[in-house]
Design a protein around this motif. Structure first.
Motif, short mmCIF file in Angstrom:
data_model
loop_
_atom_site.label_atom_id
_atom_site.label_comp_id
_atom_site.label_asym_id
_atom_site.label_seq_id
_atom_site.Cartn_x
_atom_site.Cartn_y
_atom_site.Cartn_z
N TRP A 158 -2.36 6.93 5.87
CA TRP A 158 -3.63 6.31 5.48
C TRP A 158 -3.62 5.70 4.08
CZ3 TRP A 158 -5.80 11.48 7.42
CH2 TRP A 158 -5.92 11.45 8.80
N GLY A 159 -2.44 5.61 3.46
CA GLY A 159 -2.35 5.00 2.14
C GLY A 159 -3.08 5.79 1.06
N LEU A 160 -3.01 7.11 1.13
CA LEU A 160 -3.70 7.95 0.15
C LEU A 160 -2.81 8.26 -1.04
CD1 LEU A 160 -5.36 10.60 2.55
CD2 LEU A 160 -6.34 8.46 1.68
N THR A 161 -3.45 8.53 -2.15
CA THR A 161 -2.72 9.01 -3.32
C THR A 161 -2.40 10.48 -3.12
OG1 THR A 161 -4.68 9.73 -4.53
CG2 THR A 161 -4.01 7.41 -4.82
N ILE A 162 -1.54 11.02 -3.97
CA ILE A 162 -1.20 12.45 -3.89
C ILE A 162 -2.46 13.30 -4.03
CG2 ILE A 162 0.01 14.33 -5.09
CD1 ILE A 162 2.18 12.23 -5.82
N ASP A 163 -3.31 12.97 -5.01
CA ASP A 163 -4.53 13.75 -5.24
C ASP A 163 -5.52 13.62 -4.08
OD1 ASP A 163 -3.63 14.75 -7.67
OD2 ASP A 163 -4.57 13.13 -8.83
N GLU A 164 -5.65 12.42 -3.52
CA GLU A 164 -6.54 12.24 -2.37
C GLU A 164 -6.06 13.08 -1.19
OE1 GLU A 164 -8.13 7.64 -2.96
OE2 GLU A 164 -6.17 7.99 -2.03
N ALA A 165 -4.75 13.07 -0.93
CA ALA A 165 -4.18 13.84 0.18
C ALA A 165 -4.37 15.34 -0.04
CB ALA A 165 -2.70 13.50 0.36
N LYS A 166 -4.12 15.81 -1.25
CA LYS A 166 -4.30 17.24 -1.55
C LYS A 166 -5.75 17.66 -1.36
CE LYS A 166 -0.53 17.95 -4.83
NZ LYS A 166 -0.17 18.23 -6.24
N GLY A 167 -6.67 16.86 -1.87
CA GLY A 167 -8.10 17.16 -1.72
C GLY A 167 -8.53 17.18 -0.26
N LYS A 186 -12.04 5.64 3.09
CA LYS A 186 -10.73 5.01 3.07
C LYS A 186 -9.96 5.33 4.36
CE LYS A 186 -6.77 4.63 -0.11
NZ LYS A 186 -6.24 5.09 -1.42
N VAL A 187 -10.01 6.60 4.78
CA VAL A 187 -9.33 7.03 6.01
C VAL A 187 -9.94 6.34 7.22
CG1 VAL A 187 -8.93 9.00 7.55
CG2 VAL A 187 -8.55 9.24 5.08
N LEU A 188 -11.28 6.34 7.29
CA LEU A 188 -11.95 5.76 8.45
C LEU A 188 -11.76 4.24 8.53
CD1 LEU A 188 -15.24 7.86 8.49
CD2 LEU A 188 -13.22 8.12 9.95
N ALA A 189 -11.66 3.59 7.38
CA ALA A 189 -11.51 2.13 7.36
C ALA A 189 -10.05 1.69 7.53
CB ALA A 189 -12.06 1.58 6.04
N HIS A 190 -9.12 2.61 7.37
CA HIS A 190 -7.70 2.27 7.46
C HIS A 190 -7.32 1.89 8.90
CE1 HIS A 190 -3.32 2.66 7.14
NE2 HIS A 190 -3.50 2.49 5.83
N LYS A 191 -6.35 0.99 9.04
CA LYS A 191 -5.93 0.56 10.39
C LYS A 191 -5.39 1.72 11.23
CE LYS A 191 -1.26 -0.69 9.11
NZ LYS A 191 -0.16 -1.58 9.20
N ASN A 192 -4.87 2.76 10.60
CA ASN A 192 -4.39 3.93 11.33
C ASN A 192 -5.46 5.03 11.44
OD1 ASN A 192 -1.85 2.74 11.57
ND2 ASN A 192 -1.13 3.64 9.66
N GLY A 193 -6.65 4.73 10.94
CA GLY A 193 -7.76 5.69 11.02
C GLY A 193 -8.73 5.27 12.10
#
Length: 152
Positions: free
Chosen positions: A45-54, A67-74
């Protein structure tokens, strides 16, 4: 939570839709990718390390969820199971429930239609106003605006 959100939110400091969504999304990713979860969702989903950890901890920000919902893989592939987790049952359960509810309503309408048809048949059998039924009062229209009832 902003003042506007508080005005419309029925939740008083306990469970909230956003809290439920955060936890549902965390469960979703942990179940979908039980190994290397953080690295996978960073790439997926093209997340940063901190976004993924959170996200994995159930502490994703609104921005991260969007960001996850709008992503092409979301998109819907994530939104549907996510909302199922928040609501407590999935889309398949909802569709089955609605199908059953609509089927029940249709059966009730069929029964009412049959009862109305039977009532119409009884009225037709009485043949109001022609005198064919001897045990009831007959309606006689003598003038255009008045009705006179008499036996017979």
């Amino acid at each position: 939570m902003t003042d506007t959100m508080m005005d419309f939110s029925p939740f008083d400091g306990g469970l909230s839709p956003l809290g439920g969504m955060k936890e549902a999304l965390a469960s979703f990713v942990r179940n979908r990718w039980p190994v290397h979860t953080q690295k996978t969702i960073e790439r997926e989903w093209g997340l940063t390390i901190d976004e993924a950890k959170g996200l994995i901890k159930g502490q994703a920000s609104v921005r991260t969820i969007e960001k996850v919902l709008a992503h092409k893989n979301g998109g819907w592939a994530v939104a549907l199971p996510l909302m199922g987790g928040v609501i407590g049952h999935g889309l398949n359960d909802y569709i089955a429930s609605e199908r059953d509810r609509l089927s029940h309503e249709a059966e009730q309408k069929r029964q009412r239609a049959a009862a109305l048809k039977e009532a119409q048949g009884l009225l037709d059998a009485l043949d109001l106003g022609t005198g064919h039924c001897r045990d009831r009062a007959r309606v006689d229209r003598r003038e255009s605006h008045s009705v006179v009832l008499h036996d017979g």
